[in-house]
Scaffold this motif. Structure first.
Motif, short mmCIF file in Angstrom:
data_model
loop_
_atom_site.label_atom_id
_atom_site.label_comp_id
_atom_site.label_asym_id
_atom_site.label_seq_id
_atom_site.Cartn_x
_atom_site.Cartn_y
_atom_site.Cartn_z
N ASN A 1 49.85 -54.18 25.86
CA ASN A 1 48.65 -53.41 25.68
C ASN A 1 48.46 -52.02 24.81
O ASN A 1 47.51 -51.61 24.39
CB ASN A 1 48.44 -52.71 26.98
CG ASN A 1 47.91 -54.02 28.30
OD1 ASN A 1 47.60 -54.77 27.51
ND2 ASN A 1 48.11 -53.70 29.17
N LYS A 2 49.69 -51.98 24.26
CA LYS A 2 49.61 -50.76 23.08
C LYS A 2 48.90 -51.01 22.03
O LYS A 2 49.21 -52.23 21.24
CB LYS A 2 51.17 -50.20 23.05
CG LYS A 2 51.34 -48.70 22.62
CD LYS A 2 52.84 -48.69 22.59
CE LYS A 2 52.94 -47.40 21.50
NZ LYS A 2 54.55 -47.35 20.92
N GLU A 3 48.23 -50.05 21.48
CA GLU A 3 47.42 -50.27 20.17
C GLU A 3 48.47 -50.04 19.07
O GLU A 3 49.07 -49.28 19.04
CB GLU A 3 46.54 -49.06 20.10
CG GLU A 3 45.26 -49.71 19.43
CD GLU A 3 43.93 -48.70 19.73
OE1 GLU A 3 43.17 -48.99 18.97
OE2 GLU A 3 44.18 -47.65 20.35
N SER A 4 48.31 -50.89 18.16
CA SER A 4 49.15 -50.83 16.86
C SER A 4 49.02 -49.42 16.15
O SER A 4 47.73 -48.95 16.24
CB SER A 4 48.72 -51.87 15.78
OG SER A 4 49.34 -51.52 14.57
N LYS A 5 49.98 -48.98 15.69
CA LYS A 5 49.80 -47.44 15.05
C LYS A 5 49.42 -47.65 13.76
O LYS A 5 49.24 -46.49 13.14
CB LYS A 5 51.30 -46.74 15.26
CG LYS A 5 52.21 -47.39 14.65
CD LYS A 5 53.60 -46.44 14.96
CE LYS A 5 54.97 -47.22 14.25
NZ LYS A 5 56.09 -46.67 14.38
N PHE A 6 49.15 -48.80 13.39
CA PHE A 6 48.82 -48.96 11.90
C PHE A 6 47.39 -49.10 11.68
O PHE A 6 46.84 -49.34 10.45
CB PHE A 6 49.51 -50.37 11.15
CG PHE A 6 51.03 -50.23 11.25
CD1 PHE A 6 51.65 -49.21 10.95
CD2 PHE A 6 51.88 -51.12 12.02
CE1 PHE A 6 53.12 -49.14 10.99
CE2 PHE A 6 53.05 -51.13 12.12
CZ PHE A 6 53.87 -50.01 11.46
N VAL A 7 46.53 -49.11 13.03
CA VAL A 7 45.38 -49.09 12.75
C VAL A 7 44.56 -47.63 12.70
O VAL A 7 44.91 -46.89 13.26
CB VAL A 7 44.54 -49.84 14.18
CG1 VAL A 7 43.06 -49.81 14.30
CG2 VAL A 7 45.08 -51.10 14.07
N TYR A 8 43.59 -47.59 11.61
CA TYR A 8 42.83 -46.38 11.44
C TYR A 8 41.72 -46.29 12.53
O TYR A 8 40.94 -47.26 12.60
CB TYR A 8 42.20 -46.58 9.87
CG TYR A 8 41.16 -45.21 9.64
CD1 TYR A 8 41.84 -43.87 9.91
CD2 TYR A 8 39.75 -45.42 9.85
CE1 TYR A 8 40.83 -42.79 9.64
CE2 TYR A 8 38.83 -44.28 9.60
CZ TYR A 8 39.55 -42.90 9.64
OH TYR A 8 38.63 -41.89 9.60
N LYS A 9 42.11 -45.02 13.15
CA LYS A 9 40.92 -44.91 14.36
C LYS A 9 40.28 -43.41 13.96
O LYS A 9 40.77 -42.55 13.92
CB LYS A 9 41.63 -44.88 15.54
CG LYS A 9 41.25 -45.72 16.49
CD LYS A 9 41.59 -45.69 17.95
CE LYS A 9 40.55 -45.76 18.99
NZ LYS A 9 41.20 -44.83 20.20
N LYS A 10 39.12 -43.66 14.08
CA LYS A 10 38.16 -42.37 13.66
C LYS A 10 38.23 -41.58 15.07
O LYS A 10 37.81 -42.12 16.17
CB LYS A 10 36.74 -42.82 13.33
CG LYS A 10 35.80 -41.84 12.75
CD LYS A 10 34.54 -42.65 12.13
CE LYS A 10 33.50 -41.47 12.15
NZ LYS A 10 32.29 -42.18 11.64
N LYS A 11 38.54 -40.15 14.93
CA LYS A 11 38.53 -39.53 16.21
C LYS A 11 37.17 -38.43 16.02
O LYS A 11 36.88 -38.05 14.87
CB LYS A 11 39.89 -38.81 16.37
CG LYS A 11 40.91 -39.49 17.22
CD LYS A 11 42.12 -38.76 17.62
CE LYS A 11 43.22 -39.56 18.19
NZ LYS A 11 44.28 -38.80 17.97
N THR A 12 36.85 -38.03 17.41
CA THR A 12 35.89 -37.11 17.26
C THR A 12 36.35 -35.61 17.27
O THR A 12 37.54 -35.45 17.51
CB THR A 12 34.97 -37.03 18.60
OG1 THR A 12 35.74 -36.67 19.69
CG2 THR A 12 34.23 -38.29 18.57
#
Ligand code: MN
Ligand code: MN
Length: 456
Positions: free
Chosen positions: A12-23
């Motif tokens: 279930n862990k999200e890949s740490k290689f994905v770019y995620k926009k944070k607020t």
């Protein structure tokens, strides 16, 4: 059992290689969120007292003089605050540039006329910058600017801002009668530019002559300001929304105000340069005029002689071109916030949203990057790392879907001088309208970003 559970967790862990926009709300500490709200108290005061390019430059000039900062003024409509750096000038400079003009309605040179069928007197206008004309009718307007009288005396004019002042407005047709002439037309044709006339009075002078209302108004203006009708020819009078800057929303997280493009950046970069101490590189907060009409004119980003003369005044021994080639610039301008109900015009992965921090735009322009400053990958990397290192909320965006429009900033004029330039500023909703909306955390992120850049 234990092993199975662990495995499930891993899947279930999200890949740490994905770019995620944070607020910014996630990135900022509670203390920083409080600081954002506090910062915007002064920001709102600034917006209320600096509604034109002249008023903004005079605010900046007064504040800089009070705190003994080195400031240069160009014709009262453009300014540069300079903070000397530890390194020699020949190593290059750091500049944050914003523009201090906003869309508005300018008075024509012969503006006054009495309209006999409606029995009122009005002022002719020529709109300034990219406006949607229907947004500028039936709202309270204030008049700001200067009139140079026949005797050479400059009258500074502001009317419509105080509670007891009169206001002005462009009248509009009632819905009962607008079907043919407005409602069935294309939106952009419904209100003609030539019909943006401002209602200014209705009480006639006593006597038996023509244009009695206009005459009464001219008499009043002469009594109060010593001006005649011909004096309007040597005037710059701007009709701006009479609204005050306000908190918006139940949570007060937003700011609604006129002129946030680009005074959001003018104010945050002004605060950054004022708070800057002993920077490595000589730093300049540069404020320019007439961006909204293409940066044409002697107070604009295209007047490189202003910057050249400043560099020479700081150190007359340097080669100005070499200094420019080594310099780094942030073009501090706003980007378009994704607008609810109209999300289709944006490509949402590459669009800016309120509350996601300062917006970095690698390029501007339109269709095929035409007329764009396109920052180098190296410079983008430098700014991105700087923002990340300082935990400043940021996002990346371009203006709308490909081939859906576009827009430019002053970035290209400085990249022509050989400088590294990138666009960085908050997202604005309802841009160029009389009531633009920003997020408080984005305003504070912009201030932090400019300060971090100037310190680097
Ligand atoms: Mn702008
Ligand atoms: Mn603009």
């Amino acid at each position: 059992m234990a092993n199975k559970k662990e495995k499930k967790k891993k899947d279930n862990k999200e890949s740490k290689f994905v770019y995620k926009k944070k607020t910014a709300w996630e990135i900022f500490t509670n203390e920083q969120i409080k600081k954002s709200f506090d910062f915007c108290i002064d920001y709102k005061k600034f917006l209320d007292c600096a509604k034109t390019e002249r008023e903004t430059i005079s605010f900046i000039n007064n504040s800089a003089n009070k705190s003994k900062k080195k400031i240069f003024i160009n014709h009262g409509k453009s300014a540069a605050i300079v903070i000397p750096g530890k390194k020699p000038l020949s190593d290059g400079i750091r500049i944050v540039i914003s523009h201090v003009d906003s869309p508005r309605l300018d008075l024509k040179q012969i503006p006054l006329f009495e309209e006999p069928s409606s029995n009122v007197t009005l002022l002719e206008t020529h709109y300034y910058g990219g406006i949607k004309k229907f947004q500028w009718v039936v709202i309270p307007l204030a008049i700001h600017g200067v009139i140079i009288r026949k005797d050479g005396k400059k009258i500074t004019f502001t009317l419509g801002e105080n509670e007891l002042d009169p206001v002005f407005s462009v009248p509009d047709l009632l819905p009962h009668l607008s079907h043919k002439v407005q409602d069935t037309k294309k939106l952009e044709d419904a209100i003609a530019g030539e019909s943006l006339d401002i209602l200014i009075g209705s009480q006639p002078a006593k006597g038996d002559f023509s244009e009695k209302i206009k005459t009464a108004i001219l008499d009043k203006l002469n009594k109060e300001y010593g001006i005649t009708e011909e004096d309007f020819i040597s005037a710059e009078l701007e009709m701006v929304p009479a609204f005050k800057a306000r908190d918006m929303g139940f949570d007060r997280s937003l700011i609604a105000a006129y002129g946030q493009d680009d005074r959001a950046c003018a104010y945050t970069s002004f605060r950054a340069i004022m708070d800057l101490k002993n920077p490595n590189y000589t730093s300049i907060g540069l404020f320019v005029d007439k961006e909204e009409i293409g940066s044409e004119g002697n107070t604009t980003a295209q007047v490189t002689t202003f910057l050249r003369s400043i560099i020479k005044k700081i150190d007359s021994t340097v080669d100005v071109d070499s200094v420019m080639l080594k310099s780094k610039v942030i073009s501090a301008d706003v980007n378009a916030a994704v607008t609810p109900n109209y999300t289709d015009v944006f490509e949402l992965k590459n669009a800016s949203t309120l509350g996601h921090g300062v917006v970095m735009s690698k390029f501007t322009g339109h269709g095929g990057k035409y007329s764009a400053n396109d920052a180098s990958a190296e410079y983008v990397a430098e700014i991105r790392n700087l923002l990340n290192k300082n935990k400043i909320p940021w996002q990346t965006a371009e203006l709308g879907k490909v081939d859906n429009g576009g827009g430019g900033t002053v970035a290209k004029y400085f990249s022509r001088l050989g400088m590294e330039v990138i666009d960085l500023g908050p997202a604005v909703m309802s841009m160029h309208s009389p009531y633009e909306v920003t997020s408080k955390v984005d305003i504070y992120s912009s201030y932090l970003a400019y300060l971090a850049f100037l310190k680097s």
